[in-house]
Design a protein around this motif. Structure first.
Motif, PDB file in Angstrom:
ATOM      1  N   ARG A   1      87.517  57.316  35.666  1.00 43.74           N
ATOM      2  CA  ARG A   1      87.798  58.671  36.132  1.00 43.74           C
ATOM      3  C   ARG A   1      88.908  59.207  35.247  1.00 43.74           C
ATOM      4  O   ARG A   1      90.004  58.658  35.198  1.00 43.74           O
ATOM      5  N   ALA A   2      88.607  60.243  34.482  1.00 45.59           N
ATOM      6  CA  ALA A   2      89.588  60.856  33.587  1.00 45.59           C
ATOM      7  C   ALA A   2      90.497  61.751  34.416  1.00 45.59           C
ATOM      8  O   ALA A   2      90.057  62.781  34.908  1.00 45.59           O
ATOM      9  N   THR A   3      91.742  61.362  34.568  1.00 45.99           N
ATOM     10  CA  THR A   3      92.632  62.088  35.463  1.00 45.99           C
ATOM     11  C   THR A   3      93.626  62.983  34.729  1.00 45.99           C
ATOM     12  O   THR A   3      94.235  63.834  35.358  1.00 45.99           O
ATOM     13  N   THR A   4      93.806  62.798  33.443  1.00 48.54           N
ATOM     14  CA  THR A   4      94.735  63.636  32.687  1.00 48.54           C
ATOM     15  C   THR A   4      93.984  64.304  31.540  1.00 48.54           C
ATOM     16  O   THR A   4      92.871  63.899  31.182  1.00 48.54           O
ATOM     17  N   GLU A   5      94.617  65.294  30.951  1.00 43.01           N
ATOM     18  CA  GLU A   5      94.008  65.951  29.788  1.00 43.01           C
ATOM     19  C   GLU A   5      93.805  64.955  28.655  1.00 43.01           C
ATOM     20  O   GLU A   5      92.797  65.023  27.944  1.00 43.01           O
TER      21      GLU A   5
ATOM     22  N   ASP B   1      93.163  61.745  29.011  1.00 42.72           N
ATOM     23  CA  ASP B   1      91.991  60.937  29.398  1.00 42.72           C
ATOM     24  C   ASP B   1      90.700  61.690  29.070  1.00 42.72           C
ATOM     25  O   ASP B   1      89.747  61.115  28.544  1.00 42.72           O
ATOM     26  N   ILE B   2      90.678  62.978  29.407  1.00 42.16           N
ATOM     27  CA  ILE B   2      89.488  63.795  29.154  1.00 42.16           C
ATOM     28  C   ILE B   2      89.222  63.882  27.653  1.00 42.16           C
ATOM     29  O   ILE B   2      88.086  63.690  27.204  1.00 42.16           O
ATOM     30  N   ALA B   3      90.267  64.132  26.876  1.00 44.43           N
ATOM     31  CA  ALA B   3      90.103  64.218  25.414  1.00 44.43           C
ATOM     32  C   ALA B   3      89.595  62.896  24.845  1.00 44.43           C
ATOM     33  O   ALA B   3      88.701  62.884  23.989  1.00 44.43           O
ATOM     34  N   ALA B   4      90.129  61.774  25.314  1.00 38.42           N
ATOM     35  CA  ALA B   4      89.694  60.461  24.819  1.00 38.42           C
ATOM     36  C   ALA B   4      88.230  60.212  25.174  1.00 38.42           C
ATOM     37  O   ALA B   4      87.458  59.699  24.353  1.00 38.42           O
ATOM     38  N   ARG B   5      87.839  60.598  26.385  1.00 38.44           N
ATOM     39  CA  ARG B   5      86.453  60.385  26.806  1.00 38.44           C
ATOM     40  C   ARG B   5      85.502  61.250  25.989  1.00 38.44           C
ATOM     41  O   ARG B   5      84.427  60.804  25.591  1.00 38.44           O
ATOM     42  N   LEU B   6      85.891  62.502  25.725  1.00 38.71           N
ATOM     43  CA  LEU B   6      85.057  63.372  24.888  1.00 38.71           C
ATOM     44  C   LEU B   6      84.959  62.823  23.471  1.00 38.71           C
ATOM     45  O   LEU B   6      83.881  62.823  22.876  1.00 38.71           O
ATOM     46  N   ALA B   7      86.061  62.353  22.925  1.00 36.72           N
ATOM     47  CA  ALA B   7      86.059  61.801  21.568  1.00 36.72           C
ATOM     48  C   ALA B   7      85.144  60.585  21.471  1.00 36.72           C
ATOM     49  O   ALA B   7      84.501  60.368  20.442  1.00 36.72           O
ATOM     50  N   ALA B   8      85.073  59.789  22.530  1.00 34.43           N
ATOM     51  CA  ALA B   8      84.194  58.614  22.528  1.00 34.43           C
ATOM     52  C   ALA B   8      82.726  59.016  22.579  1.00 34.43           C
ATOM     53  O   ALA B   8      81.860  58.273  22.146  1.00 34.43           O
ATOM     54  N   GLY B   9      82.453  60.208  23.115  1.00 29.98           N
ATOM     55  CA  GLY B   9      81.082  60.706  23.196  1.00 29.98           C
ATOM     56  C   GLY B   9      80.360  60.210  24.423  1.00 29.98           C
ATOM     57  O   GLY B   9      80.930  59.570  25.296  1.00 29.98           O
TER      58      GLY B   9
END
Length: 188
Positions: free
Chosen positions: A18-22, A24-32
């Motif tokens: 669960r991406a809880t911070t900006e 975290d969200i950026a890292a998850r998007l970068a991973a694809g």
């Protein structure tokens, strides 16, 4: 037992379950392997006026100055982090196309993201199955992510929850194809 299994799955992935911070969200998007699904930026009012036409923005409810600025801030958030979506898909409604173009400089109109004309239509919207299949396909592709821009009713039908104007939902799909919200990004 169930909780322990979920913790093991989360630990085995290179990003938080669960991406809880900006960050975290950026890292998850970068991973694809994800979709960031936005509700269009601020467009005051509800519904479109009677007789609106998709081919004539002057007949629709549109972004106001705050909405245009919000869309630009969404794009800036992505640019500051070096995040470039592989695809930017949008409802064919002008407020969604404008949000996508102001944020990302492009938008591919996609009828499946189009707004049902009344809240009751959302539950029976035939595009829901198509969106779920597209989500499964998009999240199977590691190393890339997509951005979708749509409407409150469409996103609510897809994930079962409300979104604010300009809010993004970080999505992936469970093994059975069920959409999962991994995080929320609210850029005011």
């Amino acid at each position: 037992m169930r909780r322990r299994a979920l913790m093991i799955v989360a630990a085995a992935t290179p990003w938080p379950a669960r991406a809880t911070t900006e960050d975290d969200i950026a890292a998850r998007l970068a991973a694809g392997g994800a979709v960031m699904a936005f509700r269009h930026a601020l467009a005051p009012g509800t519904y479109d006026p009677p007789g609106f036409r998709l081919d004539d923005c002057s007949t629709q409810r549109n972004l106001n100055d705050q909405g245009r600025a919000q869309a630009q801030r969404i794009g800036e958030w992505f640019r500051r982090r070096g995040l470039v979506p592989a695809a930017v898909r949008s409802s064919p409604w002008c407020r969604c196309l404008d949000t996508a173009r102001l944020a990302f400089g492009r938008a591919d109109p996609w009828a499946a993201l189009g707004s049902p004309r009344a809240a009751a239509d959302a539950a029976s919207d035939a595009s829901g199955d198509g969106l779920r299949r597209a989500l499964v396909a998009a999240t199977a592709r590691r190393g890339r992510f997509e951005v979708w821009v749509s409407h409150q009713f469409v996103l609510s039908a897809l994930v079962g929850g409300a979104t604010a104007s300009g809010e993004g939902l970080l999505l992936d799909a469970a093994s059975d194809g069920t959409p999962r919200i991994l995080g929320r990004l609210a850029i005011e």
